[in-house]
Structure formats: structure tokens, C-alpha cells
Design a protein around this motif. Structure first.
Motif, mmCIF file in Angstrom:
data_model
loop_
_atom_site.group_PDB
_atom_site.id
_atom_site.type_symbol
_atom_site.label_atom_id
_atom_site.label_comp_id
_atom_site.label_asym_id
_atom_site.label_seq_id
_atom_site.Cartn_x
_atom_site.Cartn_y
_atom_site.Cartn_z
ATOM 1 N N ALA A 284 -2.513 -1.700 0.386
ATOM 2 C CA ALA A 284 -3.921 -1.745 0.765
ATOM 3 C C ALA A 284 -4.079 -1.685 2.280
ATOM 4 C CB ALA A 284 -4.569 -3.016 0.214
ATOM 5 N N LYS A 285 -3.191 -2.348 3.011
ATOM 6 C CA LYS A 285 -3.255 -2.324 4.473
ATOM 7 C C LYS A 285 -2.976 -0.927 5.019
ATOM 8 C CE LYS A 285 -1.275 -5.320 7.020
ATOM 9 N NZ LYS A 285 -0.241 -6.209 7.597
ATOM 10 N N ALA A 286 -2.081 -0.199 4.344
ATOM 11 C CA ALA A 286 -1.654 1.108 4.845
ATOM 12 C C ALA A 286 -2.571 2.249 4.425
ATOM 13 C CB ALA A 286 -0.227 1.394 4.366
ATOM 14 N N ASN A 287 -3.470 2.004 3.483
ATOM 15 C CA ASN A 287 -4.331 3.067 2.971
ATOM 16 C C ASN A 287 -5.787 2.627 3.013
ATOM 17 O OD1 ASN A 287 -2.326 5.193 1.556
ATOM 18 N ND2 ASN A 287 -1.540 3.115 1.228
ATOM 19 N N GLU A 288 -6.545 3.290 3.873
ATOM 20 C CA GLU A 288 -7.932 2.897 4.118
ATOM 21 C C GLU A 288 -8.755 2.851 2.833
ATOM 22 O OE1 GLU A 288 -11.198 1.606 6.078
ATOM 23 O OE2 GLU A 288 -9.229 1.944 7.013
ATOM 24 N N GLU A 289 -8.522 3.816 1.933
ATOM 25 C CA GLU A 289 -9.321 3.885 0.707
ATOM 26 C C GLU A 289 -9.022 2.735 -0.247
ATOM 27 O OE1 GLU A 289 -5.577 6.284 -0.072
ATOM 28 O OE2 GLU A 289 -6.958 5.889 1.592
ATOM 29 N N CYS A 290 -7.955 2.007 0.028
ATOM 30 C CA CYS A 290 -7.567 0.901 -0.851
ATOM 31 C C CYS A 290 -7.826 -0.473 -0.227
ATOM 32 C CB CYS A 290 -6.092 1.015 -1.231
ATOM 33 S SG CYS A 290 -5.699 2.433 -2.268
ATOM 34 N N ARG A 291 -8.427 -0.492 0.941
ATOM 35 C CA ARG A 291 -8.677 -1.766 1.614
ATOM 36 C C ARG A 291 -9.520 -2.686 0.738
ATOM 37 N NH1 ARG A 291 -7.852 -0.943 7.246
ATOM 38 N NH2 ARG A 291 -5.874 0.202 7.343
ATOM 39 N N GLY A 292 -9.073 -3.929 0.613
ATOM 40 C CA GLY A 292 -9.807 -4.910 -0.165
ATOM 41 C C GLY A 292 -9.520 -4.894 -1.646
ATOM 42 N N MET A 293 -8.660 -4.003 -2.090
ATOM 43 C CA MET A 293 -8.371 -3.946 -3.521
ATOM 44 C C MET A 293 -7.519 -5.145 -3.942
ATOM 45 S SD MET A 293 -5.379 -1.087 -4.110
ATOM 46 C CE MET A 293 -3.673 -1.361 -3.602
ATOM 47 N N GLY A 294 -7.591 -5.462 -5.205
ATOM 48 C CA GLY A 294 -6.793 -6.549 -5.749
ATOM 49 C C GLY A 294 -6.781 -6.467 -7.261
ATOM 50 N N THR A 295 -6.141 -7.430 -7.886
ATOM 51 C CA THR A 295 -6.058 -7.424 -9.338
ATOM 52 C C THR A 295 -5.750 -8.821 -9.857
ATOM 53 O OG1 THR A 295 -4.994 -6.390 -11.267
ATOM 54 C CG2 THR A 295 -3.601 -6.828 -9.351
ATOM 55 N N THR A 296 -6.212 -9.104 -11.041
ATOM 56 C CA THR A 296 -5.738 -10.285 -11.743
ATOM 57 C C THR A 296 -4.387 -9.942 -12.369
ATOM 58 O OG1 THR A 296 -6.627 -9.739 -13.938
ATOM 59 C CG2 THR A 296 -8.126 -10.798 -12.375
ATOM 60 N N VAL A 297 -3.618 -10.946 -12.706
ATOM 61 C CA VAL A 297 -2.393 -10.752 -13.474
ATOM 62 C C VAL A 297 -2.198 -11.965 -14.381
ATOM 63 C CG1 VAL A 297 0.115 -10.688 -13.412
ATOM 64 C CG2 VAL A 297 -1.165 -9.267 -11.848
ATOM 65 N N VAL A 298 -1.932 -11.704 -15.636
ATOM 66 C CA VAL A 298 -1.468 -12.750 -16.539
ATOM 67 C C VAL A 298 -0.245 -12.201 -17.248
ATOM 68 C CG1 VAL A 298 -3.016 -12.024 -18.431
ATOM 69 C CG2 VAL A 298 -2.060 -14.344 -18.397
ATOM 70 N N LEU B 159 -11.802 3.614 -7.517
ATOM 71 C CA LEU B 159 -10.485 3.767 -8.138
ATOM 72 C C LEU B 159 -9.404 2.850 -7.552
ATOM 73 C CD1 LEU B 159 -10.146 7.626 -8.729
ATOM 74 C CD2 LEU B 159 -10.947 5.861 -10.298
ATOM 75 N N ALA B 160 -9.730 2.056 -6.531
ATOM 76 C CA ALA B 160 -8.713 1.189 -5.943
ATOM 77 C C ALA B 160 -8.267 0.107 -6.913
ATOM 78 C CB ALA B 160 -9.237 0.557 -4.652
ATOM 79 N N GLY B 161 -9.174 -0.355 -7.760
ATOM 80 C CA GLY B 161 -8.793 -1.338 -8.778
ATOM 81 C C GLY B 161 -7.762 -0.785 -9.721
ATOM 82 N N ASP B 162 -7.912 0.471 -10.060
ATOM 83 C CA ASP B 162 -6.933 1.156 -10.903
ATOM 84 C C ASP B 162 -5.572 1.178 -10.219
ATOM 85 O OD1 ASP B 162 -5.868 3.018 -12.917
ATOM 86 O OD2 ASP B 162 -6.073 4.521 -11.345
ATOM 87 N N VAL B 163 -5.555 1.451 -8.921
ATOM 88 C CA VAL B 163 -4.304 1.474 -8.159
ATOM 89 C C VAL B 163 -3.666 0.095 -8.153
ATOM 90 C CG1 VAL B 163 -3.281 1.812 -5.872
ATOM 91 C CG2 VAL B 163 -5.050 3.378 -6.692
ATOM 92 N N ALA B 164 -4.463 -0.940 -7.885
ATOM 93 C CA ALA B 164 -3.934 -2.294 -7.778
ATOM 94 C C ALA B 164 -3.331 -2.784 -9.090
ATOM 95 C CB ALA B 164 -5.042 -3.243 -7.317
ATOM 96 N N SER B 165 -4.042 -2.596 -10.182
ATOM 97 C CA SER B 165 -3.546 -3.098 -11.471
ATOM 98 C C SER B 165 -2.290 -2.359 -11.913
ATOM 99 C CB SER B 165 -4.635 -2.988 -12.542
ATOM 100 O OG SER B 165 -5.011 -1.638 -12.774
#
Length: 253
Positions: free
Chosen positions: A90-104, A41-47
């Protein structure tokens, strides 16, 4: 100007890690599509964080730039600020480490549009019968195509097709691209995640955009076609048509 948006989980995945939005301010319009990645679910958070950050900055802006060069700087700055928010989270939340997203994203302020992006979500333009990809994928396979190591045909089926060379939120420093293009009445601009562009050939997308139907109907058809072709990924599309006459039932800016 008529706008349409739809995002769909697809036929395989359990969660939708895409996010999108269309935001207006007087005569200006900002459209954003983000495709998240990384962890449960981290991708969901990032986007969603990226789109929310763009919307927040849009709402806080007292004025919108009027020159193409200024719009390019403005959009890049907004993407950098969104990157900081996602990266810090992502740095502050272990479960989100490494998450990211594209943006256009696409910013309309008159007779031109400024398109900025990072990652492999795309922006296409249908203008005077010509269908053009305005963005260049920030991906490993695209780099291999550019260096001549593989062909465009090979890239479509490459096992590392989904590996990105740039993304929002994965690094403290990022490098988004931005360009501006002239527009005229009748032009159509499509922003989409790779869940759409990977499943429908360009000539098919062009044909569907050229159909005599409302923008929302075209978006619905594009999503349906991507699902018919497998729907392995989340699918998102934003369509903006420059037209003096809005069709009934569509959002007109």
C-alpha cells in the motif's frame, strides 16, 4: 474432516473484495477468510494478498506446531507477516493507499483448533447443539456495546457498524487475537465475512448448520439466504465439519 468454501459478490456490489482458502498439510488444515476494504479495487488486492501470504507461509513451513499455545503464536506471527506485505504494498502503490482487510483463520492439528483474527470477520462453532461465536469483532460498535453505551440490538443497526478498530494492512503494527478450543467428532466450524453474519441471524445460521445435508450444500444455502436478505455486501463462508465419514462429493482432509 469435510471442508466446503464459497464466496459470492452479492446482489449489489460490482466486485468481490472477499478472498478465502483452505490449505492442507498431512493431517493439518488451515482455513482463511479475508474481507478487503479501501479504494477502487484496493480491497480486492488487500484480501487476496493476505490469503496468498498465509498460503505461502503455510507451504513453506516444514512443520506445524502441535500444542495450542504454539499454534496461537504461529498464527499470530503469520498474520503479522501478511500485514507487512499488505502494508508495504500500500505504501509503494498510490492506488492502494489506505487499503486493508479483515482476516479470520483456523488451524486444525488434531482434537483442537486455534482461531486467530483481526477485524470483524467471524468464526462460529456448533458443538453439542450449542452455537457459539468464537471471535470478538474488532469494531467501533462492539466497543460501544462492551462499554454499555449501546445495546447489542442497537449495534445491529448502528450507522457506523462497519467501522473497524483493527485491520490487517492499515498500520505497520497490528494486534491480532488468537485462542484455542477443543473439538470432537460432529463439530462444525464456520468462518465468514460480515456479508454473511450481518444478513442472517445466529439462530438461523444454527438451524442451517444442523440440517441433514452435506457441508457444501449448507454453505450454498447460507450464501443464498444472505442474498435473499439483501446481499448488499460480498459474502464468503468456509465450513469445516469434523466427521469420520465424508459425504459423497465433499472434500475430505
Amino acid at each position: 474432516m469435510i471442508t466446503a468454501l464459497k464466496t459470492d459478490t452479492g446482489k449489489v456490489r460490482q466486485h468481490n473484495e472477499d478472498a478465502a482458502g483452505i490449505f492442507t498439510k498431512e493431517e493439518a488444515v488451515l482455513a482463511v477468510v479475508a474481507d478487503g476494504m479501501g479504494g477502487h479495487l484496493a480491497g480486492d488486492v488487500a484480501s487476496r494478498m493476505a490469503v496468498a501470504a498465509m498460503e505461502e507461509q503455510w507451504n513453506q513451513a516444514e512443520t506445524v506446531p502441535s500444542l495450542p499455545s504454539d499454534c496461537e503464536v504461529w498464527l499470530k506471527d503469520r498474520i503479522h507477516e501478511a500485514n507487512a506485505k499488505v502494508y508495504d504494498h500500500a505504501k509503494a502503490n498510490e492506488e492502494c493507499r489506505g487499503m486493508g482487510t479483515t482476516v479470520v483463520c483456523a488451524l486444525f492439528t488434531g482434537k483442537f483448533v486455534t482461531v486467530a483474527h483481526i477485524g470483524d470477520s467471524r468464526c462460529y462453532l456448533l458443538q453439542d447443539g450449542e452455537f457459539t461465536q468464537l471471535t470478538e469483532d474488532h469494531s467501533l460498535v462492539n466497543e460501544l456495546v462492551k462499554t454499555g453505551e449501546i445495546s447489542k440490538e442497537d449495534a445491529e443497526h448502528h450507522p457506523r457498524k462497519n467501522v473497524l478498530t483493527r485491520a490487517l494492512g492499515t498500520d505497520e503494527t497490528i494486534s491480532p487475537d488468537a485462542r484455542s478450543f477443543e473439538l470432537s467428532d460432529g463439530d462444525q466450524l464456520l468462518l465468514c465475512s460480515d456479508g454473511l453474519s450481518n444478513k442472517i441471524e445466529d439462530h438461523e445460521i444454527k438451524q442451517m448448520l444442523q440440517a441433514e445435508s452435506a457441508p457444501q450444500e449448507k454453505v450454498d444455502l447460507l450464501i443464498s439466504k444472505a442474498n435473499q436478505n439483501g446481499g448488499e455486501d460480498n459474502i464468503t463462508a468456509v465450513l469445516i465439519e469434523l466427521s469420520a465419514d465424508a459425504k459423497e462429493g465433499e472434500d475430505k482432509c
